[in-house]
Write an enzyme that holds these catalytic residues in place. Structure first.
Site, PDB file in Angstrom:
ATOM      1  CD  GLU A   1      -3.198   7.464   5.444  1.00  0.00           C
ATOM      2  OE1 GLU A   1      -4.189   6.846   5.868  1.00  0.00           O
ATOM      3  OE2 GLU A   1      -2.023   7.175   5.739  1.00  0.00           O
TER       4      GLU A   1
ATOM      5  CD  GLU B   1      -2.717   1.187   2.544  1.00  0.00           C
ATOM      6  OE1 GLU B   1      -3.041   2.282   3.059  1.00  0.00           O
ATOM      7  OE2 GLU B   1      -3.102   0.082   2.972  1.00  0.00           O
TER       8      GLU B   1
END
Length: 348
Positions: free
Chosen positions: A210, A205
Site C-alpha cells: 500500500e 487480508e
C-alpha cells in the site's frame, strides 16, 4: 478498516546476498527465494538485520502471469469490480441503483468509483469509461476527476478509477505473489496490491503493498486477521522507504508458506510473521488505485491539492507455487512439502 494493532516503523532495506533472479524485470517460470528457517513469531518482525545464515532457499514454479501486453479485460484473468456471492445477479455489476456497492468503499473515506467500459452507473447505456491504459507492456490504472456531467450518474464520487481482481479466475493457497510497479504520489493517492480469501470472508487480508501518496517512497506491508479470543481484527506490519519508488519499477511480493508469511522487496525478505489463524482458504489477488482515506495515514482526503489525473503503473503481476519437493531445512534429505493449489496451474 480501523486496525486494532498496527506497527508502523520506517527503515531502509539492508543489502544482502541475493538468491533470486538478478534480472528483476523478468518473471521466470522457475524462481528461488530466500526464506527464514528459525521459528516464526506471533508478531511481525523486520528481517533487514538478520544474519544471512538464518535464511534458506525455497524453489517455486510459476502458476499465474500477466505482463500486460494487452488490455487486462481481454484475457479473462481479471474482473473490474469487487466480486460477490452466488446470489448477486450478474447484471448488478454493470449498472443500476445498487451497482456501486461492488465498485466503491465509502466508509473508509475513499472518493472514487471503479469503472470500466461496460459500466453504466445510473445511465441506461454503458458510459465507455476506461481507466486501464496499456502501452509498451505497462498497464496504467488511471484515476481522474469525475466529469461534472457524470457526477450524479456515478453516485457523486469525486473520481473514477480502476480495480482488477482475480476472484473466480485464480486463487491459490501458499506460494509467492508479486507485483512490479511504480507508486504514484499525491494527496489522496492510495495504490495497493492485496489479497483476500476466495470464500468471500474477511479477514484474513494480506496487504502486499500500500502506497502512502503524501509520503513519496513510503509503502506499508501488513497482515490482518481476527483474534479467536477477542473477536477483534488484529494487524501487524511495517513501513519501508524506497525513495525512487515513484520513478522506478520495483518488485513487491509475499511468500506464503505453511508456517509463515514473508514480505519481500525486490525479492529480498524484509519482514515476516507466523501465519495467523483464519488463513485456511486460497486467496485471490487485487490491484487498485483508490483516492482518499480517513484511517490510513499518509494518504489524506481528496481536496483541491489532489491531482486531477494520476496513474498507477504496473509492469506485471505474477504468482508462483512452492515446488512439491524441497530440500529439508535441517538435513540433507529430500522431504515432501504438502501444498494446496487452487486455480490456474499453467505457466503463462
Amino acid at each position: 478498516m480501523v486496525p486494532k494493532v498496527l506497527i508502523l516503523i520506517g527503515g531502509l532495506v539492508a543489502n544482502a546476498p541475493a538468491f533470486a533472479e538478478d534480472n528483476l524485470a523478468a518473471a521466470p517460470p522457475q524462481l528461488a527465494l530466500r526464506t527464514t528457517r528459525d521459528a516464526a513469531s506471533e508478531s511481525c518482525r523486520r528481517l533487514d538485520a538478520m544474519d544471512p545464515m538464518q535464511f534458506s532457499v525455497v524453489s517455486l514454479h510459476r502458476t499465474f502471469h500477466d505482463d500486460f501486453n494487452q488490455h487486462p479485460l481481454t484475457s479473462g484473468r481479471w474482473v473490474p469490480h469487487y466480486a460477490g456471492g452466488a446470489a448477486w445477479p450478474e447484471a448488478r455489476y454493470w449498472g443500476g441503483d445498487g451497482s456501486e456497492l461492488k465498485r466503491q468503499t465509502k466508509y473508509n473515506g475513499e472518493q472514487q468509483i471503479y469503472v470500466d467500459p461496460r459500466y453504466s452507473g445510473r445511465a441506461a447505456t454503458p458510459l465507455g469509461l476506461d481507466p486501464f491504459k496499456v502501452k509498451d507492456g505497462v498497464l496504467s490504472i488511471v484515476a481522474s476527476r469525475t466529469p461534472p456531467a457524470l457526477k450524479s450518474v456515478l453516485f457523486n464520487n469525486e473520481y473514477v478509477s480502476g480495480i482488477l481482481t482475480t476472484q473466480s479466475s485464480f486463487s491459490q493457497k501458499y506460494g509467492y505473489f508479486e507485483i512490479r510497479a511504480k507508486l504514484p504520489v499525491g494527496t489522496g493517492v492510495w495504490p495497493a496490491f492485496w489479497m483476500l480469501a476466495d470464500d468471500g470472508g474477511w479477514p484474513p487480508e494480506i496487504d502486499v503493498l500500500e502506497g502512502r501518496g503524501q509520503r513519496p517512497g513510503d509503502m506499508v506491508m501488513t497482515t490482518h486477521w481476527r483474534s479467536p479470543t477477542t473477536g477483534h481484527v488484529e494487524s501487524c506490519g511495517f513501513d519501508f522507504q524506497l525513495p525512487d519508488a515513484p520513478a522506478d519499477f520495483h518488485d513487491y511480493g509475499i511468500l506464503w508458506e505453511q508456517d509463515r508469511l514473508i514480505y519481500l522487496i525486490d525479492r529480498k525478505p524484509v519482514s515476516d510473521i507466523k501465519v495467523p489463524v483464519g488463513f485456511e482458504d486460497p486467496m485471490y489477488m487485487i490491484v487498485n488505485l483508490a483516492m482518499g482515506a480517513k484511517y490510513f495515514g499518509g494518504v489524506g482526503v481528496v481536496d483541491g491539492e489532489s491531482p486531477d489525473m494520476v496513474a498507477f503503473e504496473i509492469d506485471r503481476v505474477s504468482a508462483y507455487q512452492i515446488d512439491p519437493y524441497q530440500r529439508d531445512r535441517s538435513t540433507e534429505n529430500a522431504a515432501p512439502l504438502k501444498v494446496n493449489l487452487v486455480g490456474d496451474t499453467d505457466a503463462r
